[in-house]
Design a protein around this motif. Structure first.
Motif, PDB file in Angstrom:
ATOM      1  N   TRP A   2       0.827  -1.210   0.000  1.00  0.00           N
ATOM      2  CA  TRP A   2       0.000   0.000   0.000  1.00  0.00           C
ATOM      3  C   TRP A   2       0.857   1.253   0.000  1.00  0.00           C
ATOM      4  N   SER A   3       1.993   1.202   0.682  1.00  0.00           N
ATOM      5  CA  SER A   3       2.877   2.361   0.697  1.00  0.00           C
ATOM      6  C   SER A   3       3.434   2.648  -0.699  1.00  0.00           C
ATOM      7  N   ALA A   4       3.744   1.582  -1.440  1.00  0.00           N
ATOM      8  CA  ALA A   4       4.275   1.767  -2.799  1.00  0.00           C
ATOM      9  C   ALA A   4       3.254   2.450  -3.702  1.00  0.00           C
ATOM     10  N   LEU A   5       1.964   2.225  -3.434  1.00  0.00           N
ATOM     11  CA  LEU A   5       0.922   2.871  -4.233  1.00  0.00           C
ATOM     12  C   LEU A   5       0.582   4.261  -3.712  1.00  0.00           C
ATOM     13  N   ALA A   6       0.844   4.520  -2.444  1.00  0.00           N
ATOM     14  CA  ALA A   6       0.524   5.824  -1.866  1.00  0.00           C
ATOM     15  C   ALA A   6       1.602   6.866  -2.165  1.00  0.00           C
ATOM     16  N   GLU A   7       2.849   6.433  -2.287  1.00  0.00           N
ATOM     17  CA  GLU A   7       3.947   7.385  -2.488  1.00  0.00           C
ATOM     18  C   GLU A   7       3.836   8.178  -3.787  1.00  0.00           C
ATOM     19  N   PRO A   8       3.418   7.575  -4.920  1.00  0.00           N
ATOM     20  CA  PRO A   8       3.261   8.411  -6.131  1.00  0.00           C
ATOM     21  C   PRO A   8       2.265   9.546  -5.943  1.00  0.00           C
ATOM     22  N   ALA A   9       1.162   9.281  -5.245  1.00  0.00           N
ATOM     23  CA  ALA A   9       0.187  10.346  -4.989  1.00  0.00           C
ATOM     24  C   ALA A   9       0.796  11.444  -4.116  1.00  0.00           C
ATOM     25  N   LEU A  10       1.600  11.061  -3.130  1.00  0.00           N
ATOM     26  CA  LEU A  10       2.249  12.049  -2.271  1.00  0.00           C
ATOM     27  C   LEU A  10       3.203  12.924  -3.066  1.00  0.00           C
ATOM     28  N   PHE A  11       4.021  12.307  -3.923  1.00  0.00           N
ATOM     29  CA  PHE A  11       4.988  13.073  -4.713  1.00  0.00           C
ATOM     30  C   PHE A  11       4.300  13.955  -5.748  1.00  0.00           C
ATOM     31  N   LEU A  12       3.242  13.450  -6.375  1.00  0.00           N
ATOM     32  CA  LEU A  12       2.530  14.255  -7.370  1.00  0.00           C
ATOM     33  C   LEU A  12       1.861  15.459  -6.711  1.00  0.00           C
ATOM     34  N   GLY A  13       1.319  15.264  -5.515  1.00  0.00           N
ATOM     35  CA  GLY A  13       0.736  16.392  -4.800  1.00  0.00           C
ATOM     36  C   GLY A  13       1.782  17.436  -4.439  1.00  0.00           C
ATOM     37  N   MET A  14       2.942  16.976  -4.003  1.00  0.00           N
ATOM     38  CA  MET A  14       4.024  17.918  -3.693  1.00  0.00           C
ATOM     39  C   MET A  14       4.510  18.622  -4.948  1.00  0.00           C
ATOM     40  N   GLY A  15       4.535  17.891  -6.074  1.00  0.00           N
ATOM     41  CA  GLY A  15       4.913  18.525  -7.337  1.00  0.00           C
ATOM     42  C   GLY A  15       3.939  19.628  -7.722  1.00  0.00           C
ATOM     43  N   ALA A  16       2.636  19.391  -7.493  1.00  0.00           N
ATOM     44  CA  ALA A  16       1.641  20.420  -7.795  1.00  0.00           C
ATOM     45  C   ALA A  16       1.840  21.645  -6.924  1.00  0.00           C
ATOM     46  N   ILE A  17       2.091  21.425  -5.626  1.00  0.00           N
ATOM     47  CA  ILE A  17       2.299  22.549  -4.705  1.00  0.00           C
ATOM     48  C   ILE A  17       3.566  23.316  -5.066  1.00  0.00           C
ATOM     49  N   ALA A  18       4.632  22.591  -5.398  1.00  0.00           N
ATOM     50  CA  ALA A  18       5.885  23.246  -5.759  1.00  0.00           C
ATOM     51  C   ALA A  18       5.737  24.049  -7.045  1.00  0.00           C
ATOM     52  N   PHE A  19       5.024  23.496  -8.020  1.00  0.00           N
ATOM     53  CA  PHE A  19       4.844  24.206  -9.292  1.00  0.00           C
ATOM     54  C   PHE A  19       4.019  25.466  -9.118  1.00  0.00           C
ATOM     55  N   PHE A  20       2.964  25.365  -8.287  1.00  0.00           N
ATOM     56  CA  PHE A  20       2.091  26.523  -8.085  1.00  0.00           C
ATOM     57  C   PHE A  20       2.797  27.627  -7.320  1.00  0.00           C
ATOM     58  N   PHE A  53      -4.180  14.568 -11.981  1.00  0.00           N
ATOM     59  CA  PHE A  53      -5.021  15.560 -12.668  1.00  0.00           C
ATOM     60  C   PHE A  53      -4.863  16.932 -12.025  1.00  0.00           C
ATOM     61  N   GLY A  54      -4.713  16.981 -10.712  1.00  0.00           N
ATOM     62  CA  GLY A  54      -4.470  18.264 -10.066  1.00  0.00           C
ATOM     63  C   GLY A  54      -3.181  18.904 -10.551  1.00  0.00           C
ATOM     64  N   PHE A  55      -2.127  18.087 -10.684  1.00  0.00           N
ATOM     65  CA  PHE A  55      -0.845  18.594 -11.181  1.00  0.00           C
ATOM     66  C   PHE A  55      -0.964  19.056 -12.627  1.00  0.00           C
ATOM     67  N   LEU A  56      -1.647  18.264 -13.470  1.00  0.00           N
ATOM     68  CA  LEU A  56      -1.768  18.608 -14.879  1.00  0.00           C
ATOM     69  C   LEU A  56      -2.605  19.866 -15.070  1.00  0.00           C
ATOM     70  N   LEU A  57      -3.652  20.037 -14.267  1.00  0.00           N
ATOM     71  CA  LEU A  57      -4.459  21.247 -14.388  1.00  0.00           C
ATOM     72  C   LEU A  57      -3.647  22.485 -14.056  1.00  0.00           C
ATOM     73  N   LEU A  58      -2.791  22.401 -13.055  1.00  0.00           N
ATOM     74  CA  LEU A  58      -1.924  23.522 -12.717  1.00  0.00           C
ATOM     75  C   LEU A  58      -0.864  23.754 -13.793  1.00  0.00           C
ATOM     76  N   PHE A  59      -0.339  22.659 -14.332  1.00  0.00           N
ATOM     77  CA  PHE A  59       0.730  22.747 -15.325  1.00  0.00           C
ATOM     78  C   PHE A  59       0.219  23.322 -16.650  1.00  0.00           C
ATOM     79  N   LEU A  60      -1.007  22.944 -17.023  1.00  0.00           N
ATOM     80  CA  LEU A  60      -1.544  23.364 -18.303  1.00  0.00           C
ATOM     81  C   LEU A  60      -2.309  24.674 -18.236  1.00  0.00           C
ATOM     82  N   GLU A  61      -2.508  25.176 -17.021  1.00  0.00           N
ATOM     83  CA  GLU A  61      -3.258  26.419 -16.881  1.00  0.00           C
ATOM     84  C   GLU A  61      -2.443  27.576 -17.440  1.00  0.00           C
ATOM     85  N   PRO A  62      -3.040  28.393 -18.310  1.00  0.00           N
ATOM     86  CA  PRO A  62      -2.303  29.524 -18.881  1.00  0.00           C
ATOM     87  C   PRO A  62      -1.926  30.543 -17.816  1.00  0.00           C
ATOM     88  N   LYS A  63      -0.711  31.027 -17.937  1.00  0.00           N
ATOM     89  CA  LYS A  63      -0.221  32.015 -16.967  1.00  0.00           C
ATOM     90  C   LYS A  63      -0.754  33.407 -17.289  1.00  0.00           C
TER      91      LYS A  63
END
Length: 311
Positions: A139-157, A301-311
């Motif tokens: 379960w941890s192996a499946l949870a870690e990608p979600a944790l990293f993707l969420g942090m990537g979204a926060i860092a990008f924003f 999807f949260g990360f992609l929406l932030l990434f693709l959102e026009p600045k």
């Protein structure tokens, strides 16, 4: 020089006080809420402190098959939790030892605590503990990608890889990207439940070894070792819950407002867990990966929406 050091010392003492004294109280709130929903009075809010103190006075019983790994597991759980508490912002915009890239450091400390817990369980040679450790690691192996993707979204924003300024940027301008961050919050909520072995992933009150996950990994722990394991689990609940609280908590950089708001967020989170475990049953094991994949997709999807959102 003394005046310049006072803010850091105050921040360090505040984080240490919260990390040391608050975590068992969250367990008390959850148990109290579940008891009230069931129509019972329930244990006092400080019962977890009493249980830990009682275990610290007992003797450790060790199996002949165990090695240093069995002793290191619960201690590593406490040490990693305290380490995370020193770099994660709690009731303010800063943390005592925050640095650029500390969000990756937090994720790796969580992974280290999981690894040491699994290693301690496998070291006993108990087949039931090995079964629980296998499930926990999967379960941890499946949870870690979600944790990293969420942090990537926060860092990008936010444009920061440090949790302090990143959470401040997200909390103060949450409305500018509410859709993506609702998805990240949903994904992290699932990660929070699986990391802390809560319903619907695991039942902390379960007593059937074949079906338990976290509790079955502590079958051979006794005395102070079990006390450290229980305290470490409560500390993990605090630091992972802080991630959820801070992603949606507006911070005004005024300590007498920020810290009460932080404690109120933690109390509401514990209340939510208690209510959730009162109305839901444990999920079938074959359904757990599906929910974790949903968490990965939500954060993606949260990360992609932030990434693709026009600045």
């Amino acid at each position: 020089m003394l005046t310049a050091e006072l803010p850091f010392l105050a921040l360090l003492l505040a984080h240490l006080a919260v990390a040391i004294f608050v975590p068992p109280f969250l367990f008390g709130i959850i148990a109290k809420v579940k008891a009230l929903v069931a129509g019972r009075k329930g244990p006092p809010l400080i019962q977890s402190y009493r249980n830990i103190a009682k275990l610290l006075k007992k003797q450790i019983v060790l199996s002949m098959t165990t090695t240093w790994a069995f002793l290191a597991g619960p201690i590593a759980l406490v040490v990693t939790g305290l380490g995370i508490s020193m770099v994660i912002p709690m009731g303010g915009t800063e943390s005592p030892f925050g640095f650029s890239g500390d969000m990756i450091f937090v994720a790796y400390l969580l992974g280290m605590s999981r690894f040491m817990s699994v290693l301690a369980s496998l070291d006993t040679g108990n087949s039931f503990e090995g079964l629980g450790a296998a499930r926990d690691a999967t379960w941890s192996a499946l949870a870690e990608p979600a944790l990293f993707l969420g942090m990537g979204a926060i860092a990008f924003f936010s444009g920061h890889t440090s949790l302090g300024p990143a959470f401040f940027a997200v909390g103060s301008t949450w409305g500018n990207a509410s859709g993506p961050f609702i998805l990240v919050l949903a994904g992290w909520s699932i990660v929070f439940l699986v990391e802390n072995s809560r319903i619907p992933f695991d039942d902390p009150a379960g007593h059937l070894e074949l079906a338990m996950v976290h509790e079955v990994m502590l079958l051979d722990h006794s005395g102070p070792l079990r006390a450290f394991a229980i305290y470490g689990a409560s500390l993990k609940l605090l630091v992972t819950g802080t991630l959820l609280v801070r992603i949606c908590l507006p911070i005004k950089s005024v300590w007498w407002l920020d810290w009460p708001a932080y404690f109120g967020g933690l109390a509401l989170l514990a209340l939510f867990i208690g209510l959730l475990e009162s109305v839901l049953a444990r999920m079938r094991l074959i359904r757990v990966p599906q929910l974790l994949v949903a968490a990965i997709l939500a954060c993606t999807f949260g990360f992609l929406l932030l990434f693709l959102e026009p600045k």
